[in-house]
Scaffold this motif. Structure first.
Motif, PDB file in Angstrom:
ATOM      1  N   LYS A   6      32.737  64.231  19.845  1.00 31.45           N
ATOM      2  CA  LYS A   6      33.743  64.509  18.818  1.00 31.45           C
ATOM      3  C   LYS A   6      33.462  65.833  18.116  1.00 31.45           C
ATOM      4  CE  LYS A   6      35.989  62.624  14.686  1.00 31.45           C
ATOM      5  NZ  LYS A   6      36.745  63.809  14.562  1.00 31.45           N
ATOM      6  N   ASP A   7      32.205  66.084  17.759  1.00 34.45           N
ATOM      7  CA  ASP A   7      31.850  67.339  17.088  1.00 34.45           C
ATOM      8  C   ASP A   7      32.179  68.549  17.952  1.00 34.45           C
ATOM      9  OD1 ASP A   7      30.951  65.984  14.869  1.00 34.45           O
ATOM     10  OD2 ASP A   7      28.820  66.118  15.417  1.00 34.45           O
ATOM     11  N   VAL A   8      31.841  68.477  19.221  1.00 35.49           N
ATOM     12  CA  VAL A   8      32.111  69.603  20.127  1.00 35.49           C
ATOM     13  C   VAL A   8      33.610  69.825  20.270  1.00 35.49           C
ATOM     14  CG1 VAL A   8      31.948  70.391  22.519  1.00 35.49           C
ATOM     15  CG2 VAL A   8      29.947  69.412  21.394  1.00 35.49           C
ATOM     16  N   LEU A   9      34.353  68.756  20.507  1.00 35.25           N
ATOM     17  CA  LEU A   9      35.798  68.909  20.691  1.00 35.25           C
ATOM     18  C   LEU A   9      36.487  69.349  19.407  1.00 35.25           C
ATOM     19  CD1 LEU A   9      36.639  65.955  23.084  1.00 35.25           C
ATOM     20  CD2 LEU A   9      36.395  68.379  23.624  1.00 35.25           C
ATOM     21  N   ASP A  10      36.004  68.869  18.264  1.00 44.15           N
ATOM     22  CA  ASP A  10      36.573  69.318  16.989  1.00 44.15           C
ATOM     23  C   ASP A  10      36.353  70.811  16.790  1.00 44.15           C
ATOM     24  OD1 ASP A  10      37.538  66.831  16.350  1.00 44.15           O
ATOM     25  OD2 ASP A  10      35.938  66.354  14.919  1.00 44.15           O
ATOM     26  N   SER A  11      35.190  71.305  17.187  1.00 38.82           N
ATOM     27  CA  SER A  11      34.912  72.733  17.011  1.00 38.82           C
ATOM     28  C   SER A  11      35.736  73.590  17.971  1.00 38.82           C
ATOM     29  CB  SER A  11      33.425  73.019  17.198  1.00 38.82           C
ATOM     30  OG  SER A  11      33.052  72.838  18.542  1.00 38.82           O
ATOM     31  N   LEU A  12      36.093  73.033  19.121  1.00 37.13           N
ATOM     32  CA  LEU A  12      36.887  73.779  20.098  1.00 37.13           C
ATOM     33  C   LEU A  12      38.381  73.676  19.853  1.00 37.13           C
ATOM     34  CD1 LEU A  12      35.026  72.810  23.389  1.00 37.13           C
ATOM     35  CD2 LEU A  12      34.908  74.988  22.164  1.00 37.13           C
ATOM     36  N   ASN A  13      38.803  72.582  19.272  1.00 41.95           N
ATOM     37  CA  ASN A  13      40.228  72.301  19.150  1.00 41.95           C
ATOM     38  C   ASN A  13      40.652  72.370  17.689  1.00 41.95           C
ATOM     39  OD1 ASN A  13      42.815  71.531  19.691  1.00 41.95           O
ATOM     40  ND2 ASN A  13      42.354  69.360  19.884  1.00 41.95           N
ATOM     41  N   ASN A  14      41.183  73.511  17.282  1.00 43.38           N
ATOM     42  CA  ASN A  14      41.655  73.663  15.911  1.00 43.38           C
ATOM     43  C   ASN A  14      43.036  73.065  15.710  1.00 43.38           C
ATOM     44  OD1 ASN A  14      39.332  74.972  15.184  1.00 43.38           O
ATOM     45  ND2 ASN A  14      40.158  77.005  15.587  1.00 43.38           N
ATOM     46  N   GLU A  15      43.789  72.950  16.783  1.00 44.31           N
ATOM     47  CA  GLU A  15      45.142  72.424  16.681  1.00 44.31           C
ATOM     48  C   GLU A  15      45.102  70.908  16.659  1.00 44.31           C
ATOM     49  OE1 GLU A  15      47.665  73.909  19.735  1.00 44.31           O
ATOM     50  OE2 GLU A  15      46.880  75.928  19.555  1.00 44.31           O
ATOM     51  N   LYS A  16      45.871  70.342  15.775  1.00 43.17           N
ATOM     52  CA  LYS A  16      45.990  68.889  15.750  1.00 43.17           C
ATOM     53  C   LYS A  16      47.157  68.495  16.629  1.00 43.17           C
ATOM     54  CE  LYS A  16      42.632  68.183  12.989  1.00 43.17           C
ATOM     55  NZ  LYS A  16      41.385  67.766  13.549  1.00 43.17           N
ATOM     56  N   GLY A  17      46.969  67.514  17.404  1.00 45.19           N
ATOM     57  CA  GLY A  17      47.990  67.045  18.316  1.00 45.19           C
ATOM     58  C   GLY A  17      47.335  66.145  19.339  1.00 45.19           C
ATOM     59  N   GLU A  18      48.123  65.350  19.986  1.00 43.60           N
ATOM     60  CA  GLU A  18      47.555  64.407  20.931  1.00 43.60           C
ATOM     61  C   GLU A  18      47.208  65.100  22.239  1.00 43.60           C
ATOM     62  OE1 GLU A  18      48.827  60.369  23.199  1.00 43.60           O
ATOM     63  OE2 GLU A  18      49.253  60.500  21.056  1.00 43.60           O
ATOM     64  N   PHE A  19      46.088  64.752  22.763  1.00 41.64           N
ATOM     65  CA  PHE A  19      45.663  65.220  24.071  1.00 41.64           C
ATOM     66  C   PHE A  19      44.902  64.078  24.731  1.00 41.64           C
ATOM     67  CE2 PHE A  19      42.207  66.079  21.227  1.00 41.64           C
ATOM     68  CZ  PHE A  19      41.067  65.812  21.959  1.00 41.64           C
ATOM     69  N   LEU A  20      44.673  64.198  25.999  1.00 37.80           N
ATOM     70  CA  LEU A  20      43.905  63.188  26.724  1.00 37.80           C
ATOM     71  C   LEU A  20      42.490  63.689  26.911  1.00 37.80           C
ATOM     72  CD1 LEU A  20      46.392  62.150  29.553  1.00 37.80           C
ATOM     73  CD2 LEU A  20      45.885  60.929  27.447  1.00 37.80           C
ATOM     74  N   LEU A  21      41.530  62.840  26.656  1.00 40.82           N
ATOM     75  CA  LEU A  21      40.139  63.162  26.931  1.00 40.82           C
ATOM     76  C   LEU A  21      39.796  62.512  28.264  1.00 40.82           C
ATOM     77  CD1 LEU A  21      37.414  64.320  26.113  1.00 40.82           C
ATOM     78  CD2 LEU A  21      36.967  62.193  24.870  1.00 40.82           C
ATOM     79  N   ARG A  22      39.598  63.328  29.283  1.00 38.51           N
ATOM     80  CA  ARG A  22      39.262  62.818  30.616  1.00 38.51           C
ATOM     81  C   ARG A  22      37.747  62.790  30.755  1.00 38.51           C
ATOM     82  NH1 ARG A  22      43.748  62.243  33.498  1.00 38.51           N
ATOM     83  NH2 ARG A  22      45.569  63.433  32.866  1.00 38.51           N
ATOM     84  N   VAL A  23      37.223  61.653  31.178  1.00 40.18           N
ATOM     85  CA  VAL A  23      35.780  61.458  31.231  1.00 40.18           C
ATOM     86  C   VAL A  23      35.355  61.019  32.627  1.00 40.18           C
ATOM     87  CG1 VAL A  23      35.621  60.875  28.780  1.00 40.18           C
ATOM     88  CG2 VAL A  23      36.010  59.063  30.442  1.00 40.18           C
ATOM     89  N   ASP A  24      34.094  61.286  32.950  1.00 47.12           N
ATOM     90  CA  ASP A  24      33.500  60.758  34.172  1.00 47.12           C
ATOM     91  C   ASP A  24      31.993  60.714  33.983  1.00 47.12           C
ATOM     92  OD1 ASP A  24      32.774  63.421  34.391  1.00 47.12           O
ATOM     93  OD2 ASP A  24      33.273  63.589  36.492  1.00 47.12           O
ATOM     94  N   GLY A  25      31.288  60.150  34.926  1.00 55.01           N
ATOM     95  CA  GLY A  25      29.837  60.052  34.842  1.00 55.01           C
ATOM     96  C   GLY A  25      29.388  58.650  34.468  1.00 55.01           C
ATOM     97  N   GLY A  26      28.096  58.439  34.547  1.00 54.27           N
ATOM     98  CA  GLY A  26      27.516  57.110  34.379  1.00 54.27           C
ATOM     99  C   GLY A  26      27.815  56.424  33.064  1.00 54.27           C
ATOM    100  N   ALA A  27      27.795  57.168  31.960  1.00 54.91           N
ATOM    101  CA  ALA A  27      28.018  56.547  30.648  1.00 54.91           C
ATOM    102  C   ALA A  27      29.423  55.975  30.513  1.00 54.91           C
ATOM    103  CB  ALA A  27      27.759  57.555  29.535  1.00 54.91           C
ATOM    104  N   THR A  28      30.356  56.475  31.290  1.00 54.04           N
ATOM    105  CA  THR A  28      31.735  56.000  31.171  1.00 54.04           C
ATOM    106  C   THR A  28      31.917  54.590  31.722  1.00 54.04           C
ATOM    107  OG1 THR A  28      32.440  56.964  33.273  1.00 54.04           O
ATOM    108  CG2 THR A  28      32.615  58.349  31.314  1.00 54.04           C
ATOM    109  N   ALA A  29      30.904  54.048  32.362  1.00 54.49           N
ATOM    110  CA  ALA A  29      30.977  52.666  32.843  1.00 54.49           C
ATOM    111  C   ALA A  29      30.948  51.676  31.678  1.00 54.49           C
ATOM    112  CB  ALA A  29      29.826  52.381  33.803  1.00 54.49           C
ATOM    113  N   ASN A  30      30.529  52.142  30.512  1.00 55.62           N
ATOM    114  CA  ASN A  30      30.444  51.290  29.329  1.00 55.62           C
ATOM    115  C   ASN A  30      31.809  51.257  28.639  1.00 55.62           C
ATOM    116  OD1 ASN A  30      30.038  50.339  26.657  1.00 55.62           O
ATOM    117  ND2 ASN A  30      27.872  50.880  26.788  1.00 55.62           N
TER     118      ASN A  30
END
Length: 93
Positions: A6-30
């Motif tokens: 969240k901190d990283v994406l907040d720092s990159l994304n100044n615009e408010k609006g809906e977007f999709l967060l696409r994820v992959d990797g082992g932790a996403t199994a949770n």
């Protein structure tokens, strides 16, 4: 982990609006982790059915090169699992 994303994406994304967060990797199994991430971000989190997409992409490239696989054999976006905010919905009930 969710707060770091969240901190990283907040720092990159100044615009408010809906977007999709696409994820992959082992932790996403949770599943709980993915729901928490969706709640923190306030946006849907999209996980492919096969969470190891980097390795899968390399394998697809090889099979395409060897002409052992057609593009129609590749899973589509409709096969993804989408996690949406649940805490907000529970609090409003």
């Amino acid at each position: 982990m969710c707060f770091q994303v969240k901190d990283v994406l907040d720092s990159l994304n100044n615009e408010k609006g809906e977007f999709l967060l696409r994820v992959d990797g082992g932790a996403t199994a949770n599943n709980l982790l993915m729901h928490i991430q969706a709640d923190l971000m306030g946006t849907p989190v999209v996980r492919p059915v096969d969470i190891e997409t980097t390795a899968l992409g390399a394998a697809y490239a090889l099979y395409f090169f060897l002409k052992m696989l057609e593009e129609t054999d590749v899973p589509t976006k409709e096969d993804n699992i989408v996690y949406k905010e649940i805490l907000k919905n529970l609090c409003e009930a």
